[in-house]
Design an enzyme around this catalytic site. Sequence first.
Site, PDB file in Angstrom:
ATOM      1  N   SER A 184      12.605 -11.659  16.667  1.00 32.62           N
ATOM      2  CA  SER A 184      13.810 -11.585  15.850  1.00 32.62           C
ATOM      3  C   SER A 184      14.959 -12.124  16.691  1.00 32.62           C
ATOM      4  CB  SER A 184      14.064 -10.127  15.476  1.00 32.62           C
ATOM      5  OG  SER A 184      15.293 -10.001  14.826  1.00 32.62           O
ATOM      6  N   LYS A 223      12.272 -15.040  13.236  1.00 31.53           N
ATOM      7  CA  LYS A 223      13.168 -14.476  12.204  1.00 31.53           C
ATOM      8  C   LYS A 223      14.599 -14.690  12.674  1.00 31.53           C
ATOM      9  CE  LYS A 223      14.372  -9.644  11.366  1.00 31.53           C
ATOM     10  NZ  LYS A 223      13.860  -8.315  10.995  1.00 31.53           N
ATOM     11  N   LEU A 224      15.409 -15.280  11.804  1.00 35.32           N
ATOM     12  CA  LEU A 224      16.815 -15.504  12.135  1.00 35.32           C
ATOM     13  C   LEU A 224      17.661 -14.497  11.382  1.00 35.32           C
ATOM     14  CD1 LEU A 224      17.164 -19.390  11.654  1.00 35.32           C
ATOM     15  CD2 LEU A 224      16.544 -18.147  13.750  1.00 35.32           C
ATOM     16  N   LYS A 225      18.640 -13.935  12.058  1.00 36.25           N
ATOM     17  CA  LYS A 225      19.620 -13.095  11.387  1.00 36.25           C
ATOM     18  C   LYS A 225      20.621 -14.019  10.707  1.00 36.25           C
ATOM     19  CE  LYS A 225      18.298  -8.973  12.689  1.00 36.25           C
ATOM     20  NZ  LYS A 225      18.003  -7.882  11.746  1.00 36.25           N
ATOM     21  N   ASP A 245      16.824 -12.690   7.886  1.00 35.01           N
ATOM     22  CA  ASP A 245      17.147 -11.286   7.618  1.00 35.01           C
ATOM     23  C   ASP A 245      18.653 -11.150   7.462  1.00 35.01           C
ATOM     24  OD1 ASP A 245      17.335  -8.550   7.474  1.00 35.01           O
ATOM     25  OD2 ASP A 245      16.603  -8.157   9.509  1.00 35.01           O
ATOM     26  N   ASN A 286      20.219  -8.136   6.431  1.00 34.42           N
ATOM     27  CA  ASN A 286      20.697  -6.755   6.586  1.00 34.42           C
ATOM     28  C   ASN A 286      21.765  -6.406   5.550  1.00 34.42           C
ATOM     29  OD1 ASN A 286      20.024  -7.337   9.896  1.00 34.42           O
ATOM     30  ND2 ASN A 286      19.267  -5.458   8.987  1.00 34.42           N
ATOM     31  N   GLU A 336      14.805 -11.323   4.010  1.00 35.84           N
ATOM     32  CA  GLU A 336      14.708  -9.874   4.126  1.00 35.84           C
ATOM     33  C   GLU A 336      16.041  -9.217   3.754  1.00 35.84           C
ATOM     34  OE1 GLU A 336      13.545  -8.911   8.106  1.00 35.84           O
ATOM     35  OE2 GLU A 336      13.598  -6.739   7.757  1.00 35.84           O
ATOM     36  N   ASP A 346      13.549  -4.116   3.422  1.00 38.84           N
ATOM     37  CA  ASP A 346      13.480  -3.304   4.638  1.00 38.84           C
ATOM     38  C   ASP A 346      14.222  -1.989   4.347  1.00 38.84           C
ATOM     39  OD1 ASP A 346      13.804  -2.158   7.165  1.00 38.84           O
ATOM     40  OD2 ASP A 346      14.991  -3.770   8.018  1.00 38.84           O
ATOM     41  N   LYS A 363       8.771   0.118   8.716  1.00 37.38           N
ATOM     42  CA  LYS A 363       9.211   0.709   9.982  1.00 37.38           C
ATOM     43  C   LYS A 363       8.977   2.203   9.860  1.00 37.38           C
ATOM     44  CE  LYS A 363      13.116  -2.424  10.848  1.00 37.38           C
ATOM     45  NZ  LYS A 363      14.560  -2.578  10.573  1.00 37.38           N
ATOM     46  N   GLY A 402      10.848  -3.883  13.651  1.00 43.34           N
ATOM     47  CA  GLY A 402      11.130  -3.378  14.997  1.00 43.34           C
ATOM     48  C   GLY A 402      12.533  -2.816  15.052  1.00 43.34           C
TER      49      GLY A 402
HETATM   50  O1  NPG Z   1      12.381  -6.824  17.732  1.00 39.17           O
HETATM   51  O2  NPG Z   1      12.616  -4.676  17.720  1.00 39.17           O
HETATM   52  C1  NPG Z   1      12.971  -5.804  17.387  1.00 39.17           C
HETATM   53  C2  NPG Z   1      14.195  -5.941  16.525  1.00 39.17           C
HETATM   54  C3  NPG Z   1      13.883  -6.471  15.188  1.00 39.17           C
HETATM   55  O3  NPG Z   1      15.642  -7.515  14.012  1.00 39.17           O
HETATM   56  C4  NPG Z   1      15.108  -6.490  14.317  1.00 39.17           C
HETATM   57  N1  NPG Z   1      15.535  -5.296  13.892  1.00 39.17           N
HETATM   58  O4  NPG Z   1      17.293  -5.142  10.827  1.00 39.17           O
HETATM   59  O5  NPG Z   1      15.212  -5.201  11.302  1.00 39.17           O
HETATM   60  C5  NPG Z   1      16.384  -5.155  11.648  1.00 39.17           C
HETATM   61  C6  NPG Z   1      16.718  -5.194  13.105  1.00 39.17           C
HETATM   62  C7  NPG Z   1      17.589  -4.134  13.646  1.00 39.17           C
HETATM   63  C8  NPG Z   1      18.060  -4.276  14.911  1.00 39.17           C
HETATM   64  C9  NPG Z   1      17.924  -3.036  12.944  1.00 39.17           C
HETATM   65  C10 NPG Z   1      18.914  -3.356  15.464  1.00 39.17           C
HETATM   66  C11 NPG Z   1      18.755  -2.090  13.494  1.00 39.17           C
HETATM   67  C12 NPG Z   1      19.254  -2.278  14.739  1.00 39.17           C
END
Ligand code: NPG
Length: 371
Positions: free
Chosen positions: A134, A162-164, A190, A192, A215, A240, A264, A292
Amino acid sequence: MRIERVELRRISLPLVTAFRTSTGAQYHRDVLLVRVEGPDSEGWGECVAMNEPLYSAEYVDSAHAVTRAHLLPRLLGRRLTPEEIGPALAAVRGHPMAKAALEMAVLDAELTAQGRSLAAYLGAVCDRVPSGVSVGLPGPGGVPELLDTVAAHLAAGYRRVKLKIEPGFDIEPVRAVRERFGPDLALQVDANSAYTRADAGHLARLDPFALVLIEQPLAEDDLAGHALLSGQIATPVCLDESITSAVVAADAIDRGACSVVNIKAGRVGGYLEARRIHDVCRARGVPVWCGGMLETGLGRAANLALAALPGFTLPGDISASDRYWRRDVTRPFVLDGGYMALPGGPGLGVRPDPGFLAEVTTSVEEITPSG
Ligand code: NPG
């Protein structure tokens, strides 16, 4: 097992690089670890709640407080199987991450005593899983910085990226990554929850880039909006934050709100509910993958066990320890040809290094039935 003593330990671990998402930036993790002790075994749980309530309402201080005041009194001194932990805590509403950490610790203790691995217990069908990475929003370096970061991860062997994304940082970075790394790269995004229903036309501009999925584009409580959006864009919608239980997962799928699910364990109250979500999705032919939460090696080990179930047909966010930590609390997890091996061995199959744990500990509380 009879739960005779519980240790609540807080550790502080700096991240190798800042992790930025549409909800904010993380520079270090303040993790709540739970150690449960029975008559002849101990087990470790990791709470994935973040420092601040930005990804979820739950955050590390709230998880710590609810564990101490409301969850442990329901467990301490009682003889409980791992399957009985969820029901014993059900009267307390919410706080899935705190509950999941306790269930994980009891699973580890109980399975360690039985000499059985968590993976075997959950129903794993393989001994290694493909690893995805990620990639957070870049810093001031923008798209060129993002391209360098992706290139480094691909050189390390990651099998999916995966790109934010967020409004103002979506179409162009995706176009740039697709152009630079070509059509064979398994690429997903993703958001969020950063978009609204009114952004459907804009998100349809991602269609030409053949993403594996998008996502959580919309708000956590907007299943109807995700169903509408699924009909307006070609990119498969994955949920998610919205998927908080097996009941919600079935509902989301049946309503057409998603065609892929991120699982998760912390978000849904534990590995047993995570397995139920897997089962619900599998029965409906919906692929799942393991999310994750910047876990230490303890959570990473448990996620690997989960990700080895047969419905996990897409690579998850289970990257190597060095993606996040200069030193992990367990032995490091490493990539081997883009795959990560399950630890093997009873329970989680890993233990924290006591010396290093002591170095990074910021507080420890020992709790027994007498208080
Ligand atoms: O590789 O553990 C990892 C992080 C994966 O992007 C990731 N997690 O929204 O899924 C998510 C995100 C996240 C990161 C969520 C930090 C909350 C805090």
